[in-house]
Write an enzyme that holds these catalytic residues in place. Structure first.
Site, PDB file in Angstrom:
ATOM      1  N   THR A 995       0.781  -0.853  -0.176  1.00 17.00           N
ATOM      2  CA  THR A 995      -0.067   0.066   0.237  1.00 17.00           C
ATOM      3  C   THR A 995       0.865   1.671  -0.080  1.00 17.00           C
ATOM      4  O   THR A 995       0.467   2.339  -0.507  1.00 17.00           O
ATOM      5  CB  THR A 995      -0.997   0.372   1.205  1.00 17.00           C
ATOM      6  OG1 THR A 995       0.087  -0.431   2.415  1.00 17.00           O
ATOM      7  CG2 THR A 995      -1.695  -0.814   0.919  1.00 17.00           C
ATOM      8  N   CYS A 996       1.829   0.936   0.318  1.00 21.28           N
ATOM      9  CA  CYS A 996       3.222   2.035   0.241  1.00 21.28           C
ATOM     10  C   CYS A 996       2.913   2.955  -0.910  1.00 21.28           C
ATOM     11  O   CYS A 996       3.764   3.830  -1.067  1.00 21.28           O
ATOM     12  CB  CYS A 996       4.201   2.233   1.072  1.00 21.28           C
ATOM     13  SG  CYS A 996       4.656   1.076   0.715  1.00 21.28           S
TER      14      CYS A 996
END
Length: 1028
Positions: A995-996
């Protein structure tokens, strides 16, 4: 011998001179003695005469037989000749003897106090000697004497007027009535008013005496109220002589009206105004017949007072309980009577007077029709609740009357329009002059449910095309007619705004009090265009005085409707936008610093499409970053802050390392290095992606209700500060830190899945400081059931006291029942029908403000240190939520596909990628698509400006091995992915995500069905959040 003769001659002359002087002295002494003797004899003679007169007067009082009028007259003449201060008691007795000789009936009964006895006695004397009706001499055979005696009475009244008689009566009335409890008896008040009226009647209501009556008698605070209460007979006299009409006709001359105001000054002009209004309330017929003059005169008096009403305290102003800060001298002795004066003024906005004055408007019959089904436009699925609301509202309202829309056709120069305009000017002047009772005026004007809709119908008929065009033209004209028309619009806006502010959602949307929801749409469109024209045509830039007040009234009403619509929709999607405004032109003018563009953004930013405002917001942030040196340039690099975070103590480490940083450092670049549970640095280089993950994880933890910093609302589970957050020792510092982190996310354009309660977001934006903010309107966003229960108290028909409520709130706090007093001593104060509205608002304010005041203030302090509150003024509360959490619209798969980056051999024509997009569009529901987006980016909503603005960009990578074995792309892995060559079947592995980096790691599946099942399972189990 010669010298001796000269010496004897001088002696002779000296002796002769001395002799003459002695004779002269003797003569002077004789004259002085004679004069002294004369003075003494005269004094002794006067004393004897005074003694004789007083003795004769005493003998007369001591006698048992009645003296005839002639003998009493002779003694009275002698007493008045010698009268001095010591003769007051004798004069009193003489007056009683005179009254006794004339058989005076109905003498006023004096109070116990001696002064009141004398006042009563002297008033009775004056009443007797200014009218012959009680004189015995004119009864029977003396009727012939009546004209002459009446003339004598008139002469007495004329003499009294010359000696300042009305001024003395004014002092007497003011001292006796200008207090909380009047000290004048019925007889005394009757006598004073009778004496005040007799000269006016005798002079056949001449202008001079009407002027004196108005200045000295009718300006006494609430004198009409006291007459009506204490001596109704005098009120009958007023009506018999048609005194109100005579006052109105006298004041209809502008010079005479101004003269009266100048003589009285502000405080007493207000008292005269109250008495005239009270008389108008009591004489409906006269009020109806003389409405035009009456309205004009009241307006002139209020305008005179308004000249001295100040907006603020200064060395030249004095506080007035009705007018506020006043630049004329205030008679503080009148303060005790101001409640009664205020009560008199309230008749002006009471139902009887409003019905009389607005009779032309209220007599209009609103057309009715049978309900017909509304057209069925094609709308998206999420608009169905709004459509059904419109359908229900239409069916409810259309059966009652037609929807009011601009039609035109009424001439603005007609007598009817002029009359309505002048009445609106009167009430608008009252609103700006009587500053301390402004809300009472607005409440009175909105009490009649049909006044405002009929006034709107009246406005819709004005001019050839109806309403808007006419008022736009009036803005460019400076004629008196234009000013009156704009005053009508201003009054309509002020009253309507007040009405909508005090109505709750049930009354607006379901009961539809005063206005139908469709009419609110029409009105909002009218107001939106009007304000836009004032701003964009440059009228507002140079506006001052009345035009500026008009703008604020119209804009205030517009914004109340807009905020109500943002909270609960009643208008179509594009109702607030201006299609004739090009955003590109607006942005160009903002760049050049054009005033009209700045004013547009300040007052009506909602006319600009939301996405354009978001772009503007991002541009503002970018410019600030450039100013602060936070952007990479060819000549310099921004300062980078490095922090090391343990994954097991992410919140604690982040709090300790970031809370001490200067604001500009938090706004700048922050690089994060994660340390795992073994104390080893995790692999990976933070190019904003790792910081994004850190920020998302921090926000996820602090907003978790289990931490008890924030709670969720009942029903829709939205977040707001927990009232019991004090269980954390440093909870306020934590709230400030959370505010900074959320501000940082918004500053960087990182969307986070944090749904806030709208009442809390409103406080963050500062809406609760607005004049028109109502706690009860925001209460449903906290607890809809609690809101229904409170509003049921408002509608309770019986005695609320039977419910056993008090002005307090009992709450279960961690197993203990705690009683919170809404006001000091509230737990002992019962809720009654009189205070139930206050109870509802106090309760709503306590739940949404008082309970979380410190927490909210700390959060706002942190948030505003990063985000300038002025930047958010261009957004509504729901739009700020979209800034935080992304767009709540359906995910645009075409836009996502267009801005997706592929790695590991994947490309847009790869069969797995084609399967993926087909599965998302055809097989997944909208909820599953949102889960997919959250799985990859940690947020279920798309970016506000589309996926082109998602940072880092949405990416899909072909992976061959599990995450713990993944070493990145190699030439072999890329080629195998590109040509769909598999080392082994990846059917047992699930898709994962980082997700980063907004990265989806997708195995090279052999079948579409396997991809669909694995992807559905992965997003439902939320197996993402790993760091590559």
């Amino acid at each position: 011998m010669f010298s001796a003769a000269q010496s004897s001659k001088s002696e002779f002359l000296d002796k002769a001179r001395q002799a003459r002087e002695e004779r002269k002295g003797y003569k002077a002494r004789d004259r002085a003695a004679t004069l002294i003797q004369a003075l003494v004899r005269r004094f002794l003679c006067r004393c004897r005469l005074q003694k004789q007169i007083r003795f004769a007067l005493q003998a007369m009082h001591a006698g048992t037989t009645k003296r005839n009028a002639l003998s009493i007259f002779k003694i009275a003449q002698k007493l008045l000749f010698i009268f001095c201060q010591d003769d007051k008691l004798r004069f009193e007795k003489l007056c009683r003897s005179i009254l006794g000789s004339m058989d005076v009936e109905n003498e006023p009964k004096p109070d116990i106090m001696q002064d009141n006895k004398l006042v009563t006695l002297y008033l009775t004397m004056l009443v007797t000697f200014t009218d012959t009706s009680t004189w015995k001499i004119v009864r029977g055979k003396g009727e012939a004497l009546r004209p002459a005696l009446t003339r004598i009475c008139e002469n007495i009244m004329g003499h009294l007027n010359q000696k300042g008689f009305y001024s003395i009566l004014q002092i007497l009335l003011t001292n006796g009535l200008a207090r909380s409890r009047p000290s004048l008896t019925k007889g005394t008040l009757t006598a004073v008013f009778t004496l005040a009226l007799r000269p006016v009647i005798a002079a056949h209501f001449s202008d001079n005496l009407l002027r004196s009556l108005l200045i000295h008698i009718m300006s006494v605070p609430a004198v009409v109220s006291h007459i009506y209460t204490i001596t109704p007979e005098c009120m009958t006299t007023i009506q018999t002589h048609d005194l109100l009409r005579k006052f109105i006709l006298f004041l209809s001359c502008e010079e005479q009206c101004v003269d009266i105001c100048v003589c009285l000054e502000g405080s007493h002009t207000l008292c005269l105004l109250g008495n005239l209004i009270h008389l108008g309330y009591l004489n409906e017929k006269v009020l109806e017949e003389e409405a035009n003059h009456f309205v004009t005169e009241l307006t002139d008096m209020l305008s005179y007072c308004q000249r001295y009403v100040s907006q603020k305290k200064s060395n030249l102003t004095h506080w007035h309980p009705v007018l506020g800060w006043f630049s004329q001298t205030v008679d503080y002795g009148l303060n005790e009577s101001m409640p009664l004066v205020t009560k008199q003024l309230q008749y002006l906005w009471g139902m009887p007077v409003i019905r009389t004055l607005f009779s032309d408007v209220l007599s209009k019959k609103l057309e009715t029709q049978e309900p017909t089904p509304p057209p069925q436009p094609t709308t998206s699925q999420n608009n169905l609740p709004v459509k059904s609301l419109f359908k229900r509202a239409f069916q409810k309202s259309a059966s009652v009357r037609n929807i009011l829309k601009p039609v035109g056709g009424r001439r603005v120069d007609s007598a009817e329009v002029q009359k309505v305009c002048s009445i609106c000017v009167l009430y608008q002047t009252a609103l700006t002059t009587l500053t301390q009772i402004r809300l009472q005026i607005l409440t009175g004007l909105t009490y009649l449910d049909d006044l405002l809709p009929k006034l709107w119908a009246f406005i819709c008929e004005l001019g050839p095309q109806g309403g808007l065009k006419l008022f736009i033209e009036c803005l460019n004209n400076d004629t008196e007619e234009s000013k009156q028309l704009l005053a009508m619009l201003m009054l309509f806006c002020d009253c309507s705004r007040h009405l909508i502010t005090i109505l709750d959602d049930i009354e607006v949307y379901e009961e539809q009090i005063s206005f139908k929801t469709e009419e609110l749409v029409t009105i909002s469109s009218f107001l939106n265009t009007f304000v836009y024209k004032m701003v964009w045509d440059g009228i507002l830039e140079n506006a001052k005085g009345e035009k500026l007040d008009l703008f604020h009234s119209v804009h205030g009403w517009l914004m109340v409707l807009y905020e109500r619509d943002c909270r609960r929709r009643f208008s179509p999607d594009d109702n607030w936008l201006r299609k004739d405004l090009k955003p590109s032109l607006l942005f160009q003018e903002l760049e050049k610093g054009k005033r009209r563009a700045q004013l547009l953004l300040q007052y009506i930013p909602h006319v600009i499409p939301h996405k354009n405002r978001v772009l503007l917001f991002r541009n503002i942030v970018t410019k600030e970053k450039e100013t602060l040196g936070l952007v990479e340039t060819s000549s310099a690099s921004p300062h980078v802050t490095h922090i090391t975070i343990r994954r097991s103590r992410m919140l604690e480490d982040g709090y300790d390392q970031l809370r001490r940083l200067p604001v500009n450092s938090i706004k700048g670049v922050i690089r994060v290095k994660f340390v795992n549970d073994l104390g080893v640095d995790e692999a990976g280089i933070d190019q904003d992606g790792v910081f994004k993950e850190f920020l998302e994880e921090i926000i996820k933890k602090v907003f978790n209700p289990a931490l008890n910093l924030f709670k969720t609302t009942s029903g829709n589970e939205r977040l707001y500060p927990s009232p019991t957050s004090y269980i954390h020792e440093n909870h306020l510092q934590l709230f400030e830190f959370v505010g900074k982190m959320l501000g940082k996310a918004m500053y960087e354009g990182i969307v986070v899945d944090v749904p806030f309660a709208s009442f809390f977001l409103g406080q963050v934006m500062g809406h609760h400081h607005s004049t028109f903010y109502s706690s009860i309107d925001e209460l449903p966003s906290l607890d809809s059931e609690f809101y229904k229960n409170l509003t049921s108290i408002k509608r309770y028909d019986g005695d609320v006291g039977d419910l056993g409520l008090t002005l307090s709130y009992d709450e279960d706090v961690m197993g203990q029942l705690v009683c919170h007093e809404l006001i000091p001593g509230g737990k002992t104060m019962p809720v009654t029908n009189e205070n139930k509205i206050s109870y509802i608002h106090l309760m709503a304010h306590f739940r949404m403000h008082t309970q979380i005041k410190e927490q909210t203030a700390a959060f706002i302090r942190g948030f505003r240190s990063i985000i300038n509150p002025e930047w958010l003024h261009m957004f509504s509360t729901p739009e700020v939520q979209r800034l935080v959490s992304g767009d709540n619209a359906e995910i645009d798969l075409d836009d996502l596909k267009k801005h997706t980056v592929y790695y590991g051999g994947f490309h847009s024509s790869h069969r797995v990628i084609i399967w993926l997009w087909d599965i998302l569009s055809s097989d997944f529901s909208s909820e599953e698509r949102a889960m997919f987006l959250k799985f990859v980016t940690s947020c279920s909503r798309p970016p506000l400006l589309g996926f082109a603005y998602l940072k880092p960009p949405f990416s899909i990578r072909c992976v061959e091995v599990s995450d713990d074995q993944d070493t990145g792309d190699t030439l072999g892995s890329v080629l195998r992915g590109f040509f769909t060559i598999r080392k082994k079947e990846p059917g047992g592995r699930l898709p994962t995500s980082s997700t980063c980096f907004n990265l989806l790691k997708l195995p090279n599946y052999s079948k579409k069905s396997i991809l669909r099942d694995k992807l559905r399972y992965a997003i439902s189990m939320n197996t993402g959040f790993e760091l590559s």
